[in-house]
Design a protein around this motif. Structure first.
Motif, PDB file in Angstrom:
ATOM      1  N   GLY A 206      64.833  53.339 -36.497  1.00  0.00           N
ATOM      2  CA  GLY A 206      66.260  53.483 -36.234  1.00  0.00           C
ATOM      3  C   GLY A 206      67.095  53.315 -37.496  1.00  0.00           C
ATOM      4  O   GLY A 206      68.312  53.429 -37.460  1.00  0.00           O
ATOM      5  N   LYS A 259      61.368  54.701 -31.645  1.00  0.00           N
ATOM      6  CA  LYS A 259      61.835  53.701 -32.614  1.00  0.00           C
ATOM      7  C   LYS A 259      60.694  53.124 -33.449  1.00  0.00           C
ATOM      8  O   LYS A 259      60.908  52.704 -34.580  1.00  0.00           O
ATOM      9  N   ALA A 269      68.645  54.853 -32.759  1.00  0.00           N
ATOM     10  CA  ALA A 269      68.048  53.845 -31.873  1.00  0.00           C
ATOM     11  C   ALA A 269      68.995  53.484 -30.747  1.00  0.00           C
ATOM     12  O   ALA A 269      70.176  53.219 -30.964  1.00  0.00           O
ATOM     13  N   HIS A 270      68.476  53.487 -29.540  1.00  0.00           N
ATOM     14  CA  HIS A 270      69.209  53.019 -28.365  1.00  0.00           C
ATOM     15  C   HIS A 270      68.466  51.821 -27.796  1.00  0.00           C
ATOM     16  O   HIS A 270      67.248  51.809 -27.772  1.00  0.00           O
ATOM     17  N   SER A 424      65.695  57.224 -27.615  1.00  0.00           N
ATOM     18  CA  SER A 424      66.271  57.127 -28.954  1.00  0.00           C
ATOM     19  C   SER A 424      66.016  58.469 -29.612  1.00  0.00           C
ATOM     20  O   SER A 424      64.949  58.704 -30.157  1.00  0.00           O
TER      21      SER A 424
END
Lengths: 550, 1001
Positions: A206, A259, A269-270, A424
């Protein structure tokens, strides 16, 4: 007395400061501030932005992955939607829609933040400092690239075409649109600088890294047709390692684990709390408890995948919604509305009765033969003559339909942490980088074998059997290595936001003769609506030139 | 403070008189009915020596010999008489209440001596409509004040615009001054009178916040020696949603419409024939007849030293949209006490508790209007009979029988109402203590100190069993806000008279500080039905606090000569923490003058004109209604990336920000004929300069707006009011009132003279010099091409000019992108006003109160998806067959239709933003009709009642409008999501029928 009171209370403290904000001078005192700002940059790409009267689902990532994918030929929209992704899909954009406006604003905000870091810190003071500076150069280049590819013609159409405003300082002066060539030159400079300043990322994928910068550089050189540079960049990245060693073995697991996957070079990135539910990227492709599930792979992409049904990129990613008791069924694309070209095509759905190698079906009381055709001795197609038109028909077990379009869900943007609406999204990964080199080889001439070898690396990982591999002697009906590479890019990178640019920079037509709410048409690569309009709130204020036809 | 009092006390003692004394006794009665008058003020002129009459109208006062004694009482003409042993007075009523005292907040003044445009509304005139909001009560009752209902959500406040909109970014809301305190709170039932201050002559003293006008509220209080009165008021009734012209397609019309969208084969495959019989009215499911109740009881009275008032109010409104409603309880205690001869005290405590229920799902309003009539909202059993339970939906197939779910949105928020809720609980407390020190008869000092504390908690709960588009496993959010404020206002007042001259002065300073804190936490993944954060996985937390402070000092001087010529001058200096240190202080001068012509000798010999006055005022006020910190360049730390705190730039800072100033000039005339017809005409010109503007900047700079003081707006207008007592004969009485305000708004200056756009939800208004600030800016609809049913727009070039053909005719195009936007109308009305009448006969009375607005244009945003020519096959569409606007659909060549040929996925952007959806917003509305009976005093006396009244009342009874949406009342407030005058799935206001009773003991 008023005067006395005045003097008394002027001296009283009216200085307050917001409790949840920091003054920029304070923030930029040390490197920690640069980290906050760079994280703010990435956060801004994933967060919902209150802008132009929209909030829910108004994220850069969602808009980017739709705007870069839906105007191409990989997807079919099953019906009209209030979301302006429809206008992007149907080339019906206007300059006041939220997706073009928000994407533009967020990209330039990220550029502003990157510029703040670049102008506030000196190189070479510390490794951590250089890493953050590298991230800033990376983001500036990435955002300029996203903008120039969406709002301007491809580099291959001419260096001197009008590009986008190029911002390399924190000045708030408005500036005019730079030439496409100048924008690309700066992007190359910035990615190069980023690759020099950065090492491995400061966390997971990320965050950008040296390899992420080089990976992006290989893409930019490819777009600029600097074939040698593409090959050199990718070779440098590999450092002697085999391309296969850079790929995830489990292709399907790559996406929910973007990620941390080795193959990922950079993703946005989530976290679990960043789930966007019905407004996520995945929500358009998948319905699993949540989601709209309104966008399906186009027939032409399905035909390509179905040549090797064991292809994990099909088997593991595309989820056909067969009805439990499946009878063979014919799906015949016909005009949805009489005389309505722009309304696209819908399907006539009829039972398909086997008749030897062929099938028959009954439409409006008349029986038609669905003729099996074998292409290149390898693939099967079904065709039918309906009302004087030779139409390719899909024959398969009966499926759930949405507005007469059979439902094939797509899970490339789903199931991170088990959440069907969370992913992500990957910006750059090794799979692409290898295909960047493959395409460069294919363009260079005399390097077809190398190009095909790179293609085979991806095909092997996808589980395609040995007789499905390419060599200069076995082209499976393809006319050139470039055609092979472009189809492989389509198969490998489907829905990841590459196809539109791959087609138009190579000056290929976009064949959209498949059913769905988008018009039934073949689009030329110089069709002006393939570039998005400059947002209304930009050109009405700064006076920069609008794109043609808007 | 203490030193000052000591000094003044010694002064008082020093001048204590020692003259020859006499005792005066008598009775004061009313000339009307000969009844004794209670509480009449009896004062020895030129001294503070005085008393008031008792329950029997008797008084006794020790005065100097040869003293002049003044008798004054509200509603009666003040009289004077020379001291005598027995002095019985008969007071004459003052038909037009020229001695009426008007509260201006910090001070009060006799109506006749006013030099400013001030309108007073009494509590009786206010409380005809049943609502919890004072704005709603004022609607249609004050000339030049435009009031708009925000919608049907119980508890929502109406929007008030006094003399047009002068600001663009900063809010134009008026400021409330409650019992002499700026920004105080109150309950509408406790209101005694409301004064609306419209020009700078009156508002100038409130300085920086007064650009939107001032509403002065005086709450009820007990007077000294007042008889105990108990007031009881109860109303109860029903409220239904009001759709007006809004009519969606039924199953049959929709079926025919979809038939046109598809080729035969596709249509017959997709649409079963029996769909025409599936006709389900979703609006009827979402809306209900709500019960509305309002109970009020108050006690007031007073002894010779103490006056008291206590009021209790309970208000309960069920919203017409299911799951919405409000319950409110408020208590108010006002106490005034004469502590010593020279010191009195006033204390007030107000407490309000309310619970507001909002729609349980945010999609409810949309669902009510755009769900397909073919979808049965109820669950069906195996026989196809309704189970009486709302269906659960999460798919384009019904969960009960597997048949198609036609609506675009695959959810049924009716089912969610079983589980979800969204509620807020509010507690507000305010306490006020005022001390008045009477140093001498000409000098006094008052200090008013207010403490306010508020607490609210809101909860949104989504149950895991309910389908939700954002949270699959449920969602719970608790938000808590706490606010506190302290303010002190200190005023020294002096008055002096000699001969025909009279001078008043006021000197004051005030200081305030406030802080609000906010905390929210949310979680997900709770078990079914558990709505406690403890039982969730944490999802998010946020919180911040927002402090602020301000001070002001002001001075006012008033002079009048022979009660004919009046002059007032005011100056205020003020500072607020909203602005940067170097721009914190603002100065606000104003002056007002008037000439009471009817007091001139040459007017004495006629009796046609009972009152005539000319007024003029000029002054400067300000507007600081913007969020704090706009001057600071900061990074917000509210974002997270990978669970790390992240910084994003908050804004493009502007350290030069300062007040917006309103320069108000006004003239007016007040005229009364034969004590029966009372009218006012006012003319004004207000120039707002240095406007606080969110000026758009090119987003390519990284920012899209910056708050600046830039530009000017001018509001010019004329207001006319007439109140006439047409019949007053025997048992008959008929009053008629009419008011109207014309306002013309023009932007007069902008940064670099460049126009710019205000945009929300992609719809724009253009702010340009020479135009109204709310000028709609969009492509202009040219109708439907009779040849092929295409949508057409007028071709406009980049300069906003029509492109003409060889014959000089406007050209049209069917390509939306081939033309440019232009100004096509404005959201502000040409005029607005009200017409009110009261007729009574022998105790029976009929009151009618109406309001109207003319000449504004509403953009009907919802039509983009619900009148879209086939663009959205999953949304129900506005009915063409039943439209009252005479709409028609193009079907064949040669048709002159209002609506284009329907095309699947839309006909060439026909539903894109254009003046097609811009509609006339003019309306006339019967706001209230009340019919009642007031029992004769003789009858109720036996039941110890002094007053008894019963009535039936209807609110929003009838509306005339051409607007196709539910309600033509659209607010002019602008937000990120909404432009002034934009209509989008609004919660319709209700029509209320109720019965009430009012009793006084």
């Amino acid at each position: 007395m008023a005067l006395v009171a005045g003097v008394l209370f002027t001296s009283c403290d009216l200085n307050f400061f917001p409790s949840d904000e920091l003054n920029s001078d304070v923030l930029l005192q040390d490197e920690a501030g640069a980290a906050y700002i760079m994280d703010g940059c990435y956060a801004f790409l994933k967060d919902e932005i209150d802008f132009l009267g929209y909030a829910s689902g108004n994220t850069f990532t969602r808009h980017y992955f739709q705007l870069s994918e839906f105007p191409a030929d990989n997807t079919s929209l099953s019906s009209h939607t209030t979301d302006p992704l429809y206008e992007a899909t149907a080339y019906a954009m206007t300059d006041n829609l939220k997706n073009v406006g928000t994407l533009w604003m967020v990209a330039y905000k990220a550029i502003y933040m990157a510029n703040t870091v670049i102008t506030s810190f000196d190189e070479g003071t510390s490794t951590d400092g250089d890493q953050l500076l590298g991230e800033a150069y990376f983001m500036r280049a990435l955002m300029h690239l996203n903008l120039v590819t969406l709002y301007a013609k491809p580099y291959s159409h001419g260096r001197d075409n009008i590009g986008i405003p190029l911002h390399i300082s924190t000045s708030n002066e408005t500036i005019t649109r730079a030439k496409v060539g100048d924008v690309y030159d700066q992007i190359v400079k910035d990615f190069t600088k980023a690759s020099e300043l950065m090492g491995p990322s400061r966390g997971n994928k990320g965050y950008p890294s040296k390899d992420a910068a080089l990976g992006m550089l290989s893409r930019v050189h490819l777009y600029m047709e600097n074939w040698e540079e593409v090959v050199n960049t990718v070779n440098a990245m590999l450092g002697g390692a085999s391309p296969a060693s850079k790929l995830e073995k489990d292709f399907v697991a790559l996406f929910p684990n973007a990620k941390t996957a080795n193959e990922t070079l950079f993703c946005i990135a989530h976290e679990a709390t960043d789930t966007r539910g019905q407004s996520s990227i995945g929500s358009m492709y998948l319905k699993d408890g949540m989601g709209w599930g309104e966008i399906y792979p186009s027939n032409t992409l399905l035909y390509l995948y179905e040549r090797y049904p064991e292809d994990i990129r099909y088997k593991g990613i595309i989820l056909p919604q067969y009805l439990a008791a499946g009878t063979m069924t014919a799906y015949l694309p016909i005009e949805a509305q009489e005389g309505g070209i722009s309304t696209g095509r819908s399907n006539l759905i009829a039972n398909a009765t086997p008749a030897g190698e062929n099938f028959t079906c009954t439409v409006d009381g008349a029986t038609y033969t669905i003729e099996k055709r074998t292409i290149n001795g390898e693939y099967t197609e079904y065709w039918m003559n309906y009302k004087g038109e030779d139409v390719q028909v899909r024959v398969h077990p009966v499926m759930q339909n949405r507005k007469q379009i059979p439902i094939y869900y797509i899970n490339k943007f789903s199931y991170q942490d088990g959440d069907p609406m969370l992913s992500s999204p990957i910006v750059c990964r090794w799979g692409e980088v290898i295909l960047n080199r493959a395409e460069a080889y294919a363009h260079m001439g005399g390097k077809d074998a190398e190009a095909l070898a790179d293609v085979n690396v991806l095909r092997e990982r996808a589980g395609i059997p040995a007789d499905g591999m390419f060599s200069t002697g076995k082209m499976h009906g393809y006319a050139s290595a470039l055609d092979v590479v472009l189809d492989e890019r389509r198969l490998e990178l489907a829905f990841e936001g590459h196809r539109l640019f791959d087609l138009i920079r190579n000056k290929r037509q976009i064949n959209r003769l498949y059913p769905g709410a988008q018009p039934w048409e073949i689009v030329e690569p110089d069709y002006p609506k393939l570039q998005y309009p400059i947002p209304n709130n930009e050109w009405t204020v700064s006076g920069i030139e609008q794109n043609p036809t808007y | 403070m203490r030193t000052i009092s000591v000094i003044c006390m010694s002064l008082l003692l020093a001048i204590a008189p020692a003259f020859a004394q006499t005792v005066v006794k008598g009775t004061v009665t009313s000339a009307d009915d000969g009844m004794p008058l209670i509480g009449v003020s009896v004062v020895e002129q030129g001294t503070t020596n005085g008393t008031v009459t008792d329950f029997d109208g008797n008084y006794e006062l020790e005065t100097a010999k040869n003293a002049t004694i003044q008798f004054s009482y509200i509603g009666f003409k003040t009289q004077t008489a020379k001291a005598a042993a027995t002095l019985n007075i008969i007071m004459e009523s003052d038909a037009i209440m020229m001695e009426e005292v008007v509260s201006l907040g910090y001070s009060s003044i006799k109506k006749a001596e006013l030099s400013s445009a001030v309108v007073t509304v009494s509590s009786e005139a206010l409380t005809d409509v049943t609502t919890s909001d004072i704005g709603n009560m004022l609607q249609g009752k004050v000339a030049g004040v435009q009031i708009t209902n925000a919608g049907g959500q119980p508890g929502d406040a109406a929007e008030i615009r006094i003399r047009g909109t002068g600001s663009i970014t900063a809010s134009s809301d008026p400021v409330y001054v409650v019992d002499g305190v700026m920004g105080g709170s109150f309950n509408p039932q406790d209101v005694e009178t409301i004064s609306v201050l419209k020009d700078a002559g009156a508002t100038g003293i409130y300085g920086a916040a007064a650009a939107g006008g001032v509403i002065v509220v005086t709450t009820k209080s007990g007077k000294k020696n007042e008889k105990v009165t108990v007031d009881v008021k109860a109303t109860a009734g029903a409220k239904q949603a009001l759709y007006n012209n809004y009519k969606m397609m039924d199953a049959k019309e929709l079926y025919g419409f979809h038939q046109q969208l598809y080729s035969k084969g596709v249509f017959s495959a997709m649409y079963p024939k029996d769909l025409v019989n599936e006709n389900h009215n979703w609006q009827d499911e979402f809306f209900r007849t709500g019960v509305i109740q309002d109970y009020y009881v108050s006690v007031k009275g007073g002894s010779d030293k103490v006056g008291y008032y206590a009021g209790l109010n309970y208000y309960d409104e069920q919203g017409t949209l299911i799951t919405t409603g409000m319950k409110k309880f408020s208590a108010n205690l006002n106490l005034n006490a004469q502590i010593t001869k020279w010191l009195d005290m006033k204390a007030k405590v107000t407490f309000t508790k309310s619970t507001v229920d909002y729609p349980s799902s945010w999609t409810m309003l949309d669902d009510a209007f755009n769900k397909m009539p073919w979808d049965n909202p109820y669950e069906l059993d195996a026989e196809g009979k309704s189970t009486g339970r709302y269906l659960y939906v999460d798919n384009s197939k019904r969960s009960d029988n597997g048949k198609a779910w036609w609506s675009q949105n695959t959810w049924n928020s009716l089912n969610s109402t079983y589980y979800n809720y969204s509620t807020s609980n509010n507690f507000d407390f305010s306490g006020m203590l005022q001390l008045n020190v009477h140093f001498t008869d000409w000098l006094n000092f008052s200090t008013t100190n207010t403490f306010g504390a508020g607490y609210w908690k809101s909860t949104s709960y989504v149950d895991p069993r309910a389908y939700d588009s954002s949270y699959a496993n449920g969602y719970l959010e608790n938000s808590i806000g706490i606010s506190k404020s302290f303010g002190t206002t200190n005023i020294l007042k002096a008055s002096y008279q000699w001969g025909d001259h009279s001078v008043n002065g006021m000197l004051g300073w005030e200081w305030g500080t406030w802080k609000s804190e906010y905390t929210t936490a949310s979680g997900t993944g709770m078990p079914n039905g558990v709505d406690a954060l403890n039982a969730t996985s944490p999802f998010g937390v946020s919180g911040y606090e927002m402090p602020g402070a301000s001070w002001a000092a002001f001075v006012q001087a008033q002079y009048d000569y022979a009660k004919r010529y009046f002059v007032t001058a005011t100056f205020r200096a003020e500072a607020s923490s909203i602005f940067a240190p170097e721009n914190r202080v603002g100065y606000f001068p104003s002056v007002a003058a008037s000439w009471l012509i009817s007091n001139e000798d040459f007017m004495k010999d006629q009796d046609v004109v009972s009152f005539l006055k000319l007024r003029a005022s000029y002054g400067v006020t300000g507007n600081n209604n913007i969020p704090a910190y706009k001057y600071l360049a900061t990074y917000a730390l509210s974002a997270l990336y990978q669970n790390q705190v992240a910084a994003t730039p908050s804004r493009l800072a502007n350290p030069l920000l300062h007040w917006e100033t309103a320069n108000m000039a006004a003239v007016g005339i007040d005229l009364t004929f034969i004590n029966r017809i009372d009218m006012s005409i006012d003319l004004y010109n207000t120039d707002n300069t240095g406007l606080l503007l969110n000026v758009p900047v090119a987003p390519s700079t990284g920012f899209y707006e910056v708050t600046k003081n830039a530009g000017s707006v001018r509001n010019q207008g004329i207001e006319y009011r007439i109140d006439a007592n047409i019949i007053n004969k025997g048992k008959w009485n008929w009053d008629l009132g009419f008011n109207i305000g014309f306002n013309k708004n023009r932007v007069t200056d902008l940064p670099n003279h460049e126009p710019f756009l205000q945009t929300a939800s992609s719809v724009s208004q253009q702010v340009k010099e020479g135009q109204d600030i709310y000028s709609w800016y969009m492509k202009e609809w040219a109708g439907v091409d009779p040849n092929n049913g295409d949508p057409l727009w007028y071709v406009v070039d980049a300069e906003g000019e029509y492109v003409l053909d060889a014959d000089g005719q406007k050209t049209t195009t069917n390509d939306y992108n081939a033309t440019q936007a232009k100004v096509v109308g404005k959201a502000t009305p040409l005029f607005s006003g009200g017409l009110n009448t009261q007729v009574s006969w022998n105790g029976i009375f009929v009151n009618v109160n109406t309001n109207f607005m003319y000449g504004n244009k509403i953009y009907n945003y919802t039509r983009q998806s619900t009148d879209a020519d086939g663009a959205y096959v999953g949304y129900n569409q506005l009915s063409i067959e039943n439209s009252i606007q005479g709409w028609s659909r193009w079907e064949k060549k040669g048709d002159n239709a209002t609506h284009p040929k329907p095309m699947l996925n839309g006909n060439k952007n026909s539903n894109a933003i254009s003046s097609r959806y811009l509609e006339d917003g003019s309306y006339f509305r019967i706001k209230n009709l009340t019919v009642g009976y007031e029992f004769p005093k003789s009858l109720i006396k036996k039941a110890y009642m002094t007053r008894c009244r019963i009535y039936l009342s209807a609110d929003n009874l009838w509306t005339a409008t051409k607007f196709s949406g539910m309600d033509p009342e659209i607010t002019l407030s602008t937000s990120t999501y909404n432009l002034a005058g934009m209509y989008s799935s609004n919660y319709p206001v209700g029509r209320t029928y109720q019965a009430g009773v009012e009793i006084s003991f």
